[in-house]
Scaffold this motif. Sequence first.
Motif, PDB file in Angstrom:
ATOM      1  N   UNK A 231       0.957  -1.426  -0.028  1.00 38.55           N
ATOM      2  CA  UNK A 231       0.015   0.107  -0.101  1.00 38.55           C
ATOM      3  C   UNK A 231       0.884   1.468  -0.052  1.00 38.55           C
ATOM      4  N   UNK A 232       2.049   1.144   0.529  1.00 36.73           N
ATOM      5  CA  UNK A 232       2.969   2.314   0.286  1.00 36.73           C
ATOM      6  C   UNK A 232       3.108   2.852  -1.027  1.00 36.73           C
ATOM      7  N   UNK A 233       2.958   2.273  -2.031  1.00 40.46           N
ATOM      8  CA  UNK A 233       3.220   2.621  -3.247  1.00 40.46           C
ATOM      9  C   UNK A 233       1.991   3.891  -3.448  1.00 40.46           C
ATOM     10  N   UNK A 234       1.042   3.843  -3.112  1.00 40.76           N
ATOM     11  CA  UNK A 234      -0.027   4.832  -3.488  1.00 40.76           C
ATOM     12  C   UNK A 234      -0.287   5.940  -2.003  1.00 40.76           C
ATOM     13  N   UNK A 235       0.879   5.639  -1.089  1.00 45.66           N
ATOM     14  CA  UNK A 235       0.759   6.417   0.122  1.00 45.66           C
ATOM     15  C   UNK A 235      -0.035   6.016   1.276  1.00 45.66           C
ATOM     16  N   UNK A 236      -0.730   4.946   1.061  1.00 43.48           N
ATOM     17  CA  UNK A 236      -1.377   4.234   2.272  1.00 43.48           C
ATOM     18  C   UNK A 236      -0.639   3.705   3.341  1.00 43.48           C
ATOM     19  N   UNK A 237      -0.962   3.993   4.601  1.00 41.14           N
ATOM     20  CA  UNK A 237      -0.025   3.396   5.604  1.00 41.14           C
ATOM     21  C   UNK A 237      -0.780   2.049   6.122  1.00 41.14           C
ATOM     22  N   UNK A 238       0.179   1.217   6.068  1.00 37.25           N
ATOM     23  CA  UNK A 238      -0.085  -0.028   6.721  1.00 37.25           C
ATOM     24  C   UNK A 238       0.739  -0.648   7.999  1.00 37.25           C
ATOM     25  N   UNK A 239       0.218  -1.447   8.800  1.00 46.04           N
ATOM     26  CA  UNK A 239       0.993  -1.811  10.161  1.00 46.04           C
ATOM     27  C   UNK A 239       0.648  -3.211  10.302  1.00 46.04           C
ATOM     28  N   UNK A 240       1.850  -3.746  10.415  1.00 43.69           N
ATOM     29  CA  UNK A 240       1.827  -5.360  10.613  1.00 43.69           C
ATOM     30  C   UNK A 240       2.287  -5.345  11.935  1.00 43.69           C
ATOM     31  N   UNK A 241       1.498  -6.132  12.825  1.00 43.16           N
ATOM     32  CA  UNK A 241       2.232  -6.355  14.149  1.00 43.16           C
ATOM     33  C   UNK A 241       3.194  -7.235  14.143  1.00 43.16           C
ATOM     34  N   UNK A 242       4.439  -7.073  14.964  1.00 44.01           N
ATOM     35  CA  UNK A 242       5.476  -7.915  15.180  1.00 44.01           C
ATOM     36  C   UNK A 242       4.993  -9.270  15.200  1.00 44.01           C
ATOM     37  N   UNK A 243       4.005  -9.532  16.077  1.00 41.26           N
ATOM     38  CA  UNK A 243       3.750 -11.014  16.637  1.00 41.26           C
ATOM     39  C   UNK A 243       3.241 -11.750  15.379  1.00 41.26           C
ATOM     40  N   UNK A 244       2.640 -10.969  14.444  1.00 42.53           N
ATOM     41  CA  UNK A 244       1.875 -11.649  13.314  1.00 42.53           C
ATOM     42  C   UNK A 244       3.156 -12.071  12.187  1.00 42.53           C
ATOM     43  N   UNK A 245       4.042 -11.085  12.121  1.00 42.16           N
ATOM     44  CA  UNK A 245       5.495 -11.214  11.347  1.00 42.16           C
ATOM     45  C   UNK A 245       6.045 -12.504  11.785  1.00 42.16           C
ATOM     46  N   UNK A 246       6.088 -12.613  13.185  1.00 44.76           N
ATOM     47  CA  UNK A 246       6.983 -13.894  13.770  1.00 44.76           C
ATOM     48  C   UNK A 246       6.251 -15.125  13.584  1.00 44.76           C
ATOM     49  N   UNK A 247       4.881 -15.001  13.448  1.00 42.18           N
ATOM     50  CA  UNK A 247       4.057 -16.258  13.678  1.00 42.18           C
ATOM     51  C   UNK A 247       3.784 -16.683  12.303  1.00 42.18           C
ATOM     52  N   UNK A 248       3.681 -15.706  11.308  1.00 37.69           N
ATOM     53  CA  UNK A 248       3.031 -15.957   9.845  1.00 37.69           C
ATOM     54  C   UNK A 248       4.246 -15.750   8.873  1.00 37.69           C
ATOM     55  N   UNK A 249       5.454 -15.163   9.183  1.00 37.80           N
ATOM     56  CA  UNK A 249       6.150 -14.533   8.242  1.00 37.80           C
ATOM     57  C   UNK A 249       6.057 -13.494   7.244  1.00 37.80           C
ATOM     58  N   UNK A 250       6.144 -13.255   5.990  1.00 33.88           N
ATOM     59  CA  UNK A 250       5.540 -12.378   5.274  1.00 33.88           C
ATOM     60  C   UNK A 250       3.942 -12.600   4.643  1.00 33.88           C
ATOM     61  N   UNK A 251       3.339 -11.542   5.256  1.00 37.07           N
ATOM     62  CA  UNK A 251       2.032 -11.565   5.059  1.00 37.07           C
ATOM     63  C   UNK A 251       1.648 -10.534   3.792  1.00 37.07           C
TER      64      UNK A 251
END
Length: 501
Positions: A231-251
């Motif tokens: 979403x950064x490509x068009x200026x939208x802000x995303x936030x992926x919690x660290x625990x989600x990254x650690x549990x699921x990897x790249x989402x």
Amino acid sequence: MLTVGGYTRVSDVGRLGDGRDGNEGLMRQREDVYDLAKLMRCNVHRMYEDNDTSAYKRRVKRNDFEAMVIDLERGLISGILAYNIDRIARQPRDLERLIDIYEQARRPMVFATTAGDYDLTTADGRFQARIHVTIANKFSADAARRVARQKRAEAIDGRPHKGQRAFGWMDSESLDEREAELLVIARRDIINGKKVATVHREWTELGIRGPQTPPGKTIGYTSVKYVLRNPRLCGYRAYIPQEVRERSGRVDPVEWLIERTDGTPVKGQWETIFTPDEWRELVDVLDARKNTGKGRKVGSTVTKRLLTGIARCGKCGAGLASGMYARGTTSYEKYGYYYYCRKADGGCGSLSRSGPAVEEYVEEALLGNLKDQARAVRSAAEEDLEPAEAKATLKQIDADKAEARRLRADDLFSLAEFAREMRRLEEKERETKENVSGLSVAPVRTGSAAARIVREWGNYTIDMKRAEIQKSIEAVVVKPVGKGGAQRGVFRPDLIEIIWK
């Protein structure tokens, strides 16, 4: 004298923000470990060091820690020395791995830190070690929670992520012109039918690397998909919690957009590459190609030929397959391949036609149709026709959007319901705008798009050409020649019927 391994670790250097690289901390720990070894009269086999590596994050692999565990299992070392136990383990499971080795060892072992020794061969020693690691784990969890809260607050404010740069940017705010241009070209080509796999192959041939690409490698296929959906490509802000990254990897970052109470995405404070509409269009195309679970991916084709499945038998109506002429024959040298009705696919098996001539005829017809569309749209634009009913429809759509946002703000719409309603209204708005020209039969594309396709057709890949053909042509019917109608080497366009949509 026991031979032991010394272990040092510094975590999250990138968060310091003061230019340090962690080596200073490792050096201090190293000095303490060597002093401890002298005091305990141990010989240090080697120093195992993990710089900028967390012992708390579950998905992080500590290379030297793993090497130390292997050497401990093999008996190359008979213990571990470290500055503090939290340098060795902040996850109980890592300590339990070491405890298993110490319990099964049949040799003198040592496990010591500058803060105290732990006899992992006894119940009391293991109890003390487990308590200290559990406390260290709790401290890390509390710190992670505070950091996560701060990062989410920054995301809601639209502030850019300060970690590793994203593909397309030199830093958190400024564009990388080369990578941005690659993304613009990739978006245009994917919208026109090119596969992500083709984009990945082209980037690989160019030697493109992403921010997380390992040294000596080129960007991976999944990384290409990820950056195209960012979403950064068009200026939208995303936030992926660290625990989600650690549990699921790249989402999928699309699923983690930060939204305001009215349901609108938070806009970030950095240079953008696409407009929101351009990014949404790209994501919609990529979503349409996802596997449905019923075999072939929607929106994609597993084929090598331009008209496979599009060309149909004029005798039985079955889709034509493609095949190669036998090598060394005149037909192979002149045509290479052919289309034929295959019995295995439910066809009659009694029709075939050389491929290149049919394809050339269809391409010329399509390009002629596109040129006509471009001229028709230019003529309609000059008349500037805009029916009153279209204006009324667009006005109502705007009112419906405002009502949907109000319901979302009042928590009367769930996020999923709001998203579905907004997509429905945006699609209706798009269709209405396409039809306001007042033409009895609206062109499939805008005049500029049709003209661009004609201009760039020679650079299109097979999958891009197929996508454009399928937008305009329902089928290409190849009719049987009939008795006495065959003329060797002569193409007969009267036996090809194009059914337009």
